[in-house]
Scaffold this active site. Sequence first.
Site, PDB file in Angstrom:
ATOM      1  N   GLY A  71     -91.946  36.751   9.040  1.00  0.00           N
ATOM      2  CA  GLY A  71     -93.326  37.109   9.626  1.00  0.00           C
ATOM      3  C   GLY A  71     -94.412  37.583   8.680  1.00  0.00           C
ATOM      4  N   GLY A 120     -88.412  36.795   9.986  1.00  0.00           N
ATOM      5  CA  GLY A 120     -88.880  36.240  11.194  1.00  0.00           C
ATOM      6  C   GLY A 120     -88.420  34.545  11.075  1.00  0.00           C
ATOM      7  CD  GLU A 143     -86.131  41.991   7.325  1.00  0.00           C
ATOM      8  OE1 GLU A 143     -86.164  40.734   7.857  1.00  0.00           O
ATOM      9  OE2 GLU A 143     -85.100  41.969   6.526  1.00  0.00           O
ATOM     10  CG  ASP A 151     -87.962  42.558  12.681  1.00  0.00           C
ATOM     11  OD1 ASP A 151     -87.617  42.115  11.679  1.00  0.00           O
ATOM     12  OD2 ASP A 151     -89.120  42.712  13.093  1.00  0.00           O
TER      13      ASP A 151
END
Length: 381
Positions: A71, A120, A143, A151
């Site tokens: 992301g 992502g 991350e 996530d």
Amino acid sequence: MASPASSDSDQVLVEANGSTRTLILNRPKQLNALSSAMVTGLLKCFTSYEEENTVKLLIVKGNGRAFCAGGDVAEVAQSINNDSWKYGADFFRTEFLLNYIIATYSKPQVSLLTGIVMGGGAGVSIHGRFRVATENTVFAMPETALGLFPDIGASYFLSRLPGFYGEYVGLTGARLDGAEMLACGLATHFVPLNRMSLLEESLKRVDASDPFAICGIIDQFSKQPSLKGSSSLNRMDIINRCFSKGTVEEIISTLEQEAPSVSDKLVTAAIQSLRKASPTSLKISLASIREGRLQTVGECLRREYRMVCHVMRGDFSRDFFEGCRAILVDKDRNPKWMPPTLDQVHDGVVANYFSKVDDPHWEDLNLPTRSSRGRRIVPKL
């Protein structure tokens, strides 16, 4: 010819071939990092194609040398600084909904994982039915080095990898190649790079949504790669011994005890990565993966949404913004984490990340009711 997925952005292109639709992530200069427009465009495509009887198969691929590097967290952080944490919450709400739709999709999705697959990028591929790795595939969940946590439903699929490999991958940000992805179950197939375009052309001629038929076609182009001698999967005894511990402190302590007795780069690299990562991120990441073992993909995404909203708000730590500054903006790679040590991140703070956000306008992630098609991650070791 590929056409834009939506009228306001050409960051996702769609190519129609009979009953197959190929979705092309199209930000090659940004390694196809997912922008808000891309996430929205992909969600529209997946939603509409599920309803169209004439569409039977989806292919997802990246333009350029990456599938998707994650992301666009720099965009998210900048928007939060300029506007409000709710921009970040909206971005992740839409992204997590997309992840859930993919995880429960009624039609087969084939993701062609050439190049980088991170963060992502894993969310729009690993939850799908078929994930095809190759020689140049590089997978990672980096991350914790950014002050974030794995996530996009990662606590669901990492917790289902062999032994405690998910904890190792999620906490250290270790990079896996295509053969490792196949062996641990993150990929379903391995197709040599020089046969990938032939596979794609064969899939475009398919007029079926039967997963067994699609699998049969991919099998024709697949091979069983050998793991490198230095692969982390050849050291599962060490990984299980260390990453099965109950706390991050115990994991690091056990790794340090292993270090003198094994001349192993894996142990040294793991210790270095854990020492550099955000202490808060490490603790909430470990708790998240452990919780994920007992939860459905929907439950994982709902919990991760609570967690990411607390991160966006900076309720208990501002490490995400410091990580973005140090790694993505100033690029000095010297983040100043607060709190700076693991012993200062108390269990009560970790538990708070799993709680509802104290804001009258905030809502839990509301996922649609869908038939249960959560993909099982099947280790091939």
